[in-house]
Design a protein around this motif. Structure first.
Motif, PDB file in Angstrom:
ATOM      1  N   GLN A   1       0.809  -1.213   0.000  1.00 40.33           N
ATOM      2  CA  GLN A   1       0.000   0.000   0.000  1.00 40.33           C
ATOM      3  C   GLN A   1       0.846   1.267   0.000  1.00 40.33           C
ATOM      4  O   GLN A   1       0.342   2.345  -0.295  1.00 40.33           O
ATOM      5  CB  GLN A   1      -0.922   0.036   1.223  1.00 40.33           C
ATOM      6  CG  GLN A   1      -1.849  -1.138   1.328  1.00 40.33           C
ATOM      7  CD  GLN A   1      -1.233  -2.349   2.035  1.00 40.33           C
ATOM      8  OE1 GLN A   1      -0.023  -2.462   2.231  1.00 40.33           O
ATOM      9  NE2 GLN A   1      -2.088  -3.292   2.410  1.00 40.33           N
ATOM     10  N   SER A   2       2.118   1.154   0.339  1.00 39.35           N
ATOM     11  CA  SER A   2       2.951   2.359   0.441  1.00 39.35           C
ATOM     12  C   SER A   2       4.087   2.393  -0.581  1.00 39.35           C
ATOM     13  O   SER A   2       5.057   3.125  -0.401  1.00 39.35           O
ATOM     14  CB  SER A   2       3.517   2.471   1.865  1.00 39.35           C
ATOM     15  OG  SER A   2       4.364   1.367   2.140  1.00 39.35           O
ATOM     16  N   LEU A   3       3.978   1.624  -1.647  1.00 34.22           N
ATOM     17  CA  LEU A   3       5.017   1.676  -2.678  1.00 34.22           C
ATOM     18  C   LEU A   3       5.040   3.076  -3.304  1.00 34.22           C
ATOM     19  O   LEU A   3       3.986   3.694  -3.475  1.00 34.22           O
ATOM     20  CB  LEU A   3       4.762   0.627  -3.758  1.00 34.22           C
ATOM     21  CG  LEU A   3       4.918  -0.825  -3.321  1.00 34.22           C
ATOM     22  CD1 LEU A   3       4.594  -1.759  -4.473  1.00 34.22           C
ATOM     23  CD2 LEU A   3       6.306  -1.094  -2.794  1.00 34.22           C
ATOM     24  N   PRO A   4       6.220   3.570  -3.645  1.00 32.09           N
ATOM     25  CA  PRO A   4       6.325   4.937  -4.176  1.00 32.09           C
ATOM     26  C   PRO A   4       5.880   5.035  -5.640  1.00 32.09           C
ATOM     27  O   PRO A   4       6.651   4.792  -6.564  1.00 32.09           O
ATOM     28  CB  PRO A   4       7.811   5.253  -4.017  1.00 32.09           C
ATOM     29  CG  PRO A   4       8.486   3.919  -4.064  1.00 32.09           C
ATOM     30  CD  PRO A   4       7.520   2.948  -3.448  1.00 32.09           C
ATOM     31  N   ARG A   5       4.634   5.403  -5.859  1.00 29.99           N
ATOM     32  CA  ARG A   5       4.088   5.526  -7.213  1.00 29.99           C
ATOM     33  C   ARG A   5       4.888   6.523  -8.041  1.00 29.99           C
ATOM     34  O   ARG A   5       5.064   6.327  -9.236  1.00 29.99           O
ATOM     35  CB  ARG A   5       2.632   5.975  -7.167  1.00 29.99           C
ATOM     36  CG  ARG A   5       1.693   4.905  -6.713  1.00 29.99           C
ATOM     37  CD  ARG A   5       0.265   5.387  -6.800  1.00 29.99           C
ATOM     38  NE  ARG A   5      -0.632   4.421  -6.193  1.00 29.99           N
ATOM     39  CZ  ARG A   5      -1.876   4.673  -5.881  1.00 29.99           C
ATOM     40  NH1 ARG A   5      -2.395   5.859  -6.125  1.00 29.99           N
ATOM     41  NH2 ARG A   5      -2.620   3.745  -5.330  1.00 29.99           N
ATOM     42  N   ARG A   6       5.363   7.585  -7.412  1.00 29.49           N
ATOM     43  CA  ARG A   6       6.112   8.605  -8.163  1.00 29.49           C
ATOM     44  C   ARG A   6       7.419   8.038  -8.703  1.00 29.49           C
ATOM     45  O   ARG A   6       8.012   8.593  -9.613  1.00 29.49           O
ATOM     46  CB  ARG A   6       6.366   9.832  -7.288  1.00 29.49           C
ATOM     47  CG  ARG A   6       7.354   9.589  -6.175  1.00 29.49           C
ATOM     48  CD  ARG A   6       7.472  10.770  -5.217  1.00 29.49           C
ATOM     49  NE  ARG A   6       8.460  10.518  -4.208  1.00 29.49           N
ATOM     50  CZ  ARG A   6       8.347   9.698  -3.182  1.00 29.49           C
ATOM     51  NH1 ARG A   6       7.228   8.997  -3.027  1.00 29.49           N
ATOM     52  NH2 ARG A   6       9.315   9.529  -2.315  1.00 29.49           N
ATOM     53  N   LYS A   7       7.843   6.887  -8.144  1.00 28.92           N
ATOM     54  CA  LYS A   7       9.049   6.222  -8.645  1.00 28.92           C
ATOM     55  C   LYS A   7       8.699   5.028  -9.527  1.00 28.92           C
ATOM     56  O   LYS A   7       9.540   4.186  -9.810  1.00 28.92           O
ATOM     57  CB  LYS A   7       9.930   5.796  -7.483  1.00 28.92           C
ATOM     58  CG  LYS A   7      10.542   6.981  -6.755  1.00 28.92           C
ATOM     59  CD  LYS A   7      11.611   6.549  -5.814  1.00 28.92           C
ATOM     60  CE  LYS A   7      12.286   7.772  -5.207  1.00 28.92           C
ATOM     61  NZ  LYS A   7      13.476   7.388  -4.450  1.00 28.92           N
ATOM     62  N   GLY A   8       7.436   4.951  -9.931  1.00 25.93           N
ATOM     63  CA  GLY A   8       7.018   3.930 -10.884  1.00 25.93           C
ATOM     64  C   GLY A   8       6.709   2.574 -10.299  1.00 25.93           C
ATOM     65  O   GLY A   8       6.679   1.583 -11.033  1.00 25.93           O
TER      66      GLY A   8
END
Length: 145
Positions: free
Chosen positions: A33-40
């Motif tokens: 749930q906390s993976l960095p979306r801004r880093k893809g």
């Protein structure tokens, strides 16, 4: 020195197995749930597997395998529907959950693409009952199988 920021590490819990995302700089296991979306990096759950319980037993849905997402804009139940298929597009596992599909459909419609992997499976008595996916955007610096 590698330019990778993340990696996948095999893991197993009482009713699931597959890969967890690890930040290579410090070895920290990241929650889906906390993976960095801004880093893809993003993880989404597949829904509707119970209707395809025989299909999801195929090894093509095991963690580490490539998966294909197929938009279904004419789907009568949800115009944002995204079907989850094996790489050969011969078996369907289910769909991306509605709340995630709405966001991902917009990305896909803008032309954004990502590599999709099966990352986790839940099981009961060694029978696969669920699948979770990892989406790797073009900016993702992740070592993946």
């Amino acid at each position: 020195m590698s330019d990778l920021d993340y990696g996948l590490e095999r893991s197993k819990f009482e009713n699931g197995r597959g890969f967890v995302v690890v930040r290579l700089a410090d070895g920290q296991h990241l929650r889906w749930q906390s993976l960095p979306r801004r880093k893809g990096l993003e993880s989404v759950n597949v829904v509707g597997e119970r209707y395809r319980s025989d299909a999801i037993q195929d090894s093509c849905f095991a963690p580490g395998n490539e998966i294909v997402l197929q938009r279904e804009p004419t789907n009568q139940y949800d115009p944002n529907a995204i079907a989850v298929w094996n790489a050969a597009r011969t078996l369907q596992a289910g769909y991306i959950a509605r709340e995630d599909a709405k966001r991902l459909a917009k990305k896909r419609d803008r032309g954004e693409r990502f590599r999709v992997l099966s990352i986790w499976e839940t099981f009961e008595a060694d029978r696969r009952t669920g699948v979770r996916l990892l989406l790797l955007g073009k900016e993702a610096k992740c070592r993946a199988p």
